[in-house]
Design a protein around this motif. Structure first.
Motif, short mmCIF file in Angstrom:
data_model
loop_
_atom_site.label_atom_id
_atom_site.label_comp_id
_atom_site.label_asym_id
_atom_site.label_seq_id
_atom_site.Cartn_x
_atom_site.Cartn_y
_atom_site.Cartn_z
N LYS A 44 0.55 -0.73 0.29
CA LYS A 44 0.25 0.11 -0.24
C LYS A 44 0.81 1.34 0.15
CE LYS A 44 -3.85 -2.50 2.76
NZ LYS A 44 -4.16 -2.40 3.73
N TYR A 45 1.61 1.00 0.56
CA TYR A 45 3.05 2.41 0.71
C TYR A 45 3.40 2.48 -0.10
CZ TYR A 45 5.97 5.73 2.97
OH TYR A 45 6.00 6.96 3.39
N VAL A 48 1.52 4.76 -2.51
CA VAL A 48 1.83 5.85 -2.55
C VAL A 48 3.47 6.41 -3.08
CG1 VAL A 48 1.51 7.53 -0.60
CG2 VAL A 48 -0.17 5.80 -0.12
N ASP A 76 0.32 8.87 5.52
CA ASP A 76 0.45 7.31 5.05
C ASP A 76 1.02 6.55 5.69
OD1 ASP A 76 -2.20 7.72 4.19
OD2 ASP A 76 -0.60 7.87 1.65
N GLY A 88 -1.38 11.46 10.69
CA GLY A 88 -2.27 11.54 9.92
C GLY A 88 -3.16 12.94 9.49
N TRP A 217 -8.57 0.90 1.70
CA TRP A 217 -7.60 1.10 0.73
C TRP A 217 -8.11 0.37 -0.57
CZ3 TRP A 217 -2.72 2.86 0.50
CH2 TRP A 217 -2.51 3.04 1.30
N TYR A 220 -9.27 4.21 -1.87
CA TYR A 220 -7.89 4.52 -0.93
C TYR A 220 -7.03 5.38 -2.56
CZ TYR A 220 -3.84 7.91 1.48
OH TYR A 220 -3.31 8.83 1.63
#
Length: 252
Positions: A44-45, A48, A76, A88, A217, A220
């Motif tokens: 996920k990171y 980003v 994040d 955050g 997510w 997101y």
């Protein structure tokens, strides 16, 4: 369709394909529980970070959008790998202020919005010193009001200007809102006593909790990808058309 793909910059094709691979990977992990949740969070990171790298690679991206992705990699990180949820939320509030600068065509925040943005550091300080439990929902409520304001005004300006980049940006904000709706559903039971109102009791069901966590997510990363793609050359953004120098921020 083929002609459109041929017109796409190679960097955009690579970026989109990479994000799709990352997206499918972490959704598969979250659905099957095949690996540790930490592995999913790393992917996920990574998604980003790809947005951050892409927006700083392509020419013509609006300065406010570039700054927003810089803040995003910090916000994040706090939300995925630490317990500093308030940090955050504060950074997300700052990101929404940058979004307003982008779609409004202004070079700085109007006084009213600037005053609202100053509330976040104050709440952060109070939370750090006194640890009030109600501070986080208060900050989240302010953040949500900024998001809704951006969504309404960005969509109105997209309709008025017929700016493709603004339409894509507005779509990204819709995904943002869907993500945050599920964040609210997932965390709502934590702010009620054991005697949860009947209409909220379903949120304590394990399957419902897992479903809302998955949906966060699910929406997101597409939100961030759409916002990044709103700056591409085939989706003319306010930066590309230079209309952000105009007080109205829209082109006729």
């Amino acid at each position: 369709m083929n002609k459109y793909l041929q017109r796409l910059p190679l960097s955009t094709i690579i970026f989109t394909a990479s994000e799709m691979a990352v997206y499918i990977t972490y959704l598969s992990i979250d659905l099957t529980f095949a690996f540790s949740p930490v592995i999913s969070d790393i992917f996920k990171y990574a998604g980003v970070l790809l947005c951050f790298l892409y927006i700083h690679w392509i020419p013509g991206a609006h300065p406010a959008i570039r700054k927003s992705f810089l803040l995003l990699i910090f916000s994040d990180y706090f939300l995925l790998f630490t317990d500093s949820y308030f940090a955050g939320v504060v950074l997300f509030g700052a990101i929404q202020c940058l979004y307003f600068i982008y779609h409004s065509g202004l070079k700085r925040l109007p006084p009213g919005l600037a005053a609202v943005s100053l509330i976040f550091p104050g709440l952060w300080l109070i939370s750090s010193l006194l640890g009030f439990r109600g501070i986080l929902p208060a900050a989240a409520s302010i953040y949500l009001s900024l998001l809704l304001t951006n969504l309404i005004f960005a969509f109105r300006r997209a309709l008025a200007s017929k700016n493709t980049g603004l339409f894509i940006f507005s779509a990204g904000l819709v995904f943002y809102l869907l993500c945050d709706f599920n964040v609210g559903l997932m965390n709502a039971p934590d702010y009620f006593s054991a005697a949860t109102p009947l209409w909220l009791s379903f949120l304590r069901v394990r399957q419902v909790h897992q479903g809302t966590a998955f949906a966060i997510w699910f929406f997101y990363l597409p939100a961030q990808v759409l916002i990044a793609l709103s700056q591409t050359s085939l989706s003319p953004s306010l930066a590309a058309s230079k209309t952000w120098d105009s007080p109205r921020g829209v082109s006729s």
